[in-house]
Structures are given as C-alpha cells and as structure tokens.
Scaffold this motif. Structure first.
Motif, short mmCIF file in Angstrom:
data_model
loop_
_atom_site.label_atom_id
_atom_site.label_comp_id
_atom_site.label_asym_id
_atom_site.label_seq_id
_atom_site.Cartn_x
_atom_site.Cartn_y
_atom_site.Cartn_z
N LEU A 1 8.29 9.13 -5.98
CA LEU A 1 7.99 9.30 -7.57
C LEU A 1 8.72 8.97 -8.68
CD1 LEU A 1 4.75 11.48 -7.13
CD2 LEU A 1 4.53 9.53 -7.02
N SER A 2 9.96 9.18 -8.61
CA SER A 2 11.35 8.74 -9.49
C SER A 2 11.93 7.88 -9.63
CB SER A 2 11.83 9.67 -9.64
OG SER A 2 11.98 11.32 -9.70
N ALA A 3 11.71 6.85 -7.75
CA ALA A 3 12.20 6.11 -7.35
C ALA A 3 11.55 4.44 -7.85
CB ALA A 3 12.95 5.43 -5.95
N MET A 4 9.45 4.79 -8.37
CA MET A 4 8.96 3.72 -9.27
C MET A 4 9.10 4.25 -10.42
SD MET A 4 6.17 4.62 -6.48
CE MET A 4 4.74 3.78 -6.76
N LEU B 1 7.80 6.54 -11.29
CA LEU B 1 6.62 7.32 -12.49
C LEU B 1 6.63 8.43 -12.32
CD1 LEU B 1 4.46 6.53 -9.86
CD2 LEU B 1 4.33 5.93 -12.16
N LEU B 2 8.67 9.22 -12.13
CA LEU B 2 8.89 10.79 -12.59
C LEU B 2 10.14 10.09 -13.73
CD1 LEU B 2 7.54 12.77 -10.27
CD2 LEU B 2 6.76 12.57 -12.67
N ALA B 3 10.80 10.87 -14.35
CA ALA B 3 12.08 10.89 -14.25
C ALA B 3 12.98 12.30 -14.07
CB ALA B 3 12.03 11.05 -15.91
N LYS B 4 13.42 11.81 -13.02
CA LYS B 4 14.52 12.81 -12.82
C LYS B 4 16.45 13.56 -13.43
CE LYS B 4 16.54 14.29 -7.86
NZ LYS B 4 16.52 14.23 -6.68
N ASN B 5 15.81 14.28 -13.38
CA ASN B 5 17.72 14.68 -13.87
C ASN B 5 18.22 16.03 -12.96
OD1 ASN B 5 19.80 14.96 -16.23
ND2 ASN B 5 18.72 16.27 -17.31
N GLY B 6 19.71 15.56 -12.17
CA GLY B 6 19.98 16.22 -11.25
C GLY B 6 18.74 16.81 -11.12
N GLU B 7 18.63 17.94 -10.83
CA GLU B 7 17.63 18.12 -9.69
C GLU B 7 15.62 19.38 -10.23
OE1 GLU B 7 18.11 18.59 -6.54
OE2 GLU B 7 19.47 18.22 -6.59
N THR B 8 15.94 18.68 -10.94
CA THR B 8 14.10 18.31 -11.63
C THR B 8 14.07 17.27 -11.91
OG1 THR B 8 15.26 18.57 -14.79
CG2 THR B 8 15.45 20.71 -13.27
N PHE B 9 12.62 17.32 -12.69
CA PHE B 9 11.32 16.23 -12.36
C PHE B 9 11.06 16.73 -13.18
CE2 PHE B 9 12.95 16.84 -8.06
CZ PHE B 9 12.22 15.57 -7.22
N ILE C 1 10.81 15.01 -0.52
CA ILE C 1 10.51 13.57 -0.91
C ILE C 1 10.19 12.74 -1.41
CG2 ILE C 1 10.07 11.50 0.46
CD1 ILE C 1 11.12 14.19 3.62
N LEU C 2 8.31 13.72 -2.03
CA LEU C 2 7.49 12.58 -2.70
C LEU C 2 7.87 12.69 -3.42
CD1 LEU C 2 4.55 11.62 -2.97
CD2 LEU C 2 3.83 13.66 -4.16
N TYR D 1 0.97 -1.06 0.07
CA TYR D 1 -0.02 0.20 -0.13
C TYR D 1 0.57 0.93 -0.02
CZ TYR D 1 0.71 0.80 5.14
OH TYR D 1 1.62 0.80 6.13
N TRP D 2 2.52 1.13 0.23
CA TRP D 2 2.84 2.34 0.50
C TRP D 2 3.51 3.04 -1.54
CZ3 TRP D 2 8.23 1.57 4.13
CH2 TRP D 2 7.49 1.19 4.92
N LYS D 3 3.31 2.09 -2.16
CA LYS D 3 3.19 2.44 -3.96
C LYS D 3 2.05 2.75 -3.84
CE LYS D 3 6.80 -0.68 -4.62
NZ LYS D 3 7.40 -1.70 -6.10
N SER D 4 1.16 2.19 -3.36
CA SER D 4 -0.29 3.12 -4.37
C SER D 4 -0.42 3.75 -3.35
CB SER D 4 -1.81 1.49 -2.91
OG SER D 4 -1.25 0.21 -4.38
N CYS D 5 -0.61 4.00 -1.90
CA CYS D 5 -0.40 5.44 -1.84
C CYS D 5 0.05 7.10 -2.38
CB CYS D 5 -0.05 5.80 -0.35
SG CYS D 5 -1.85 4.58 0.28
N THR D 6 1.50 6.12 -2.63
CA THR D 6 2.18 7.23 -3.32
C THR D 6 1.85 8.28 -4.85
OG1 THR D 6 4.44 6.15 -2.34
CG2 THR D 6 4.78 7.34 -4.39
N ILE D 7 1.29 6.46 -5.92
CA ILE D 7 0.59 6.96 -6.73
C ILE D 7 -0.94 7.43 -6.30
CG2 ILE D 7 -0.84 5.89 -8.55
CD1 ILE D 7 0.54 3.12 -8.41
#
Length: 334
Positions: free
Chosen positions: A64-67, A69-77, A59-60, A18-24
């Motif tokens: 999301l990037s760890a999942m 669901l987002l792409a992180k490049n440097g400090e941008t998402f 942190i959120l 449910y941690w993943k579900s709640c993050t989404i």
C-alpha cells in the motif's frame, strides 16, 4: 492505447493491473485506513488491533505504501491526506463502499470467459447478493452519484419544471441535488420497496423530506397510474441492466408520465455507434454480460431511437465533463 503503444511490457502491465485493484480492496476490506485514522502505527500494532499476522499485514502495508496509498516513516505507517478524506469511514467523503462493490464483482470477472461463450451471466447480480454485498452496492451507488450529481444538476436545466420523477433512483441522490439547484422543484423517487429505508435516511440527512418523496415501484413489472404526471423524468443508470426491449419499454413508460413539453433525461455510460469506444462503457458492457441476463451499455443512436419511438423530440446530448463516457440525453414530450 494506440497500436504502437502495445508491446510485451504494456500487455503484461495491463494483464497484471488487478494486482493493484486487489491490494486496494484488501486495504479497505480490512479497514486499514480507518484503523489508522490520524495515527502512525507499526505493522505489529495494527496486527494486534485486528488480530492479524504481523508478517502478512507488513507485506500488505508495504505494498500500500509502494502505491502511495499509505505513508511509511521508519517502521510506522500513516494515512496521507487523501486517504483520510476518501478511505476512512468517519469521513463524509468516504468512497470505500463503491470500492467494495468492485471487490464483490471480481468473482464474476474471473469467469468472464464462461459469460462470453454462453452469452449469459455467471451470476445474477440482484439475486446473488448477500447482505454485505447489497450494502456495498447501495452505498457505492450513493458514493458514485454524490461525486457527479452537482455537475449534472448544473448542466441540466430544470428551471421550468415543478415536478420530477426519479425512476429507479435508489437513495434519491440526483433528485436531492436537482431540488437543491431548483428551489421550485419537488421530486419523487420510484424504486424497489427494499430501497426505501436507505432512501429515506439519505433524504433526511439532506433535510429534503418535505420536497423529495419515495414511492415503492418496480419499473419493469409495475405500471404508472393516471395520477402519475410529471414535468421531468430522470432515468439514471437503470437502462444498462436491461435488454433493448425492456429499455424501450421503460423509456415509453416514463415518457407517458410527462406533461406535454416535459423533459425525459437519460443518464448513462454511452457508447459510440461503432460500440468500440469510449473504453469505460465498452468494459462496462462486459460487466453487465457477467452479471445480468441481457444488460449492456447503449449507444447514443440506440437510446435516441428509443426516445423517438416514445414520442420524444428535440433529442440532444448534454455532456458535463464525466471522464467515463457518461452523459445525459434529453428529449421533449410532444
């Protein structure tokens, strides 16, 4: 998962899923994907736009990037292509409504122990929905149906039918798709009056107003008239919210509207007769326990018996490749 696959690690992974579900859910609820659109933004830039805290949102966003669901490049998402397609509101393929419907169900699932002990819901899904929840439910059902309707229309043969009853059909997603697949077909969606504005908007969106109509109707308390006669009746995901007696009554009502030789088609999450598989219908029964008085998933044999009791013959199952144990059961009016 077989017995030898269960161990402390897999148990904890399932327990914390449910941690993943709640993050989404949080990403969708806060509109993170829609806000990003095609841009690449820092946590602070996002926080400024939605008047949030940069630390909390950072942190959120990292989660999301760890999942992926987002792409992180440097400090941008930024949004990867699939997020642009499915998680941004401007996209015609947006499925955020059904994800928000899942979010609104969490409060019931966290009280599942109470429902299991009492054999009764901890909340009533229809009565307890606020405006936001009702919108998520209606649009979420549209999201779900839109994904499966083309495959269903390909699998179900309505070539010999001129008229279709879509009972409890909500926005008429399946009726629309059946009519697109079958040029000779006209359909009528019979559902609660409060659903009509949404249904009309979806029907108009698909330019099907001349072939798909809407009739205000409560399939539990209302009765059909002698003028209500159809070549086929479509009951999609309405029986699982009802008791066995009510489900039998709905099937009998729908069957009575059919011309001889007409088809009754039930579209449901279908359990094996043992009731312990497939997994999704078994879990869905728990959801119905938590939010309805008597609802649950039914087995093929249970639904088939109800259809036979309503005078239907040649009952068969039509599978169309659904990954959730969903199928169509067809019966013919004698």
């Amino acid at each position: 998962m077989s017995e030898d696959q269960w161990n402390p690690g897999s148990l904890m992974e399932a327990s914390g899923a449910y941690w993943k579900s709640c993050t989404i859910h949080t990403g969708v609820k806060l509109g993170i994907f829609t806000l990003l659109g095609g841009e690449a933004l820092t946590a602070r830039e996002i926080a400024d736009r939605i008047h949030g805290n940069p630390r909390g949102l950072g942190i959120l966003l990292n989660a999301l990037s760890a999942m992926d669901l987002l792409a992180k490049n440097g400090e941008t998402f930024s949004n990867p292509p699939f997020a642009l397609k499915y998680l941004t509101r401007e996209s015609p393929d947006y499925i955020g409504h059904i994800l928000m419907h899942h979010h609104h169900l969490v409060s019931s699932w966290e009280r599942l122990d109470e429902a299991a002990l009492a054999g009764a819901p901890v909340r009533h899904e229809q009565k307890d929905r606020g405006k936001e929840e009702q919108e998520s439910f209606l649009l979420g059902m549209y999201n779900n149906a839109s994904l499966s309707a083309p495959d269903v229309a390909d699998a179900v043969d309505l070539s010999g039918c001129a008229t279709l009853l879509d009972l409890g059909g909500g926005p008429g997603t399946y009726a629309i798709q059946f009519c697109k697949k079958n040029p000779q077909l006209r359909a009528w969606v019979y559902d609660l009056a409060g659903t009509e504005p949404f249904a009309v908007s979806i029907i108009d969106k698909h330019l099907m107003g001349d072939r798909v109509g809407f009739v205000p109707f409560d399939f539990i308390s209302h009765s059909f008239t002698d003028a209500d006669r159809f070549d086929a009746a479509w009951l999609s995901h309405i029986l699982h919210g009802e008791s066995e007696a009510q489900a039998r009554s709905v099937i009998a009502k729908a069957s009575a509207t059919l011309h001889p030789g007409g088809k009754l088609l039930i579209h449901e999450f279908i359990l094996e007769d043992t009731k312990d598989s497939p997994l999704f219908p078994a879990l869905f029964s728990l959801n119905m326990l938590a939010v309805t008085d008597h609802g649950r998933a039914y087995s093929y044999s249970e639904l088939g018996t109800m259809m036979e009791q309503s005078g239907l013959t040649a009952i068969r199952r039509i599978d169309y490749g659904s990954p959730k144990g969903t199928a169509v059961i067809e019966g013919i009016k004698a």
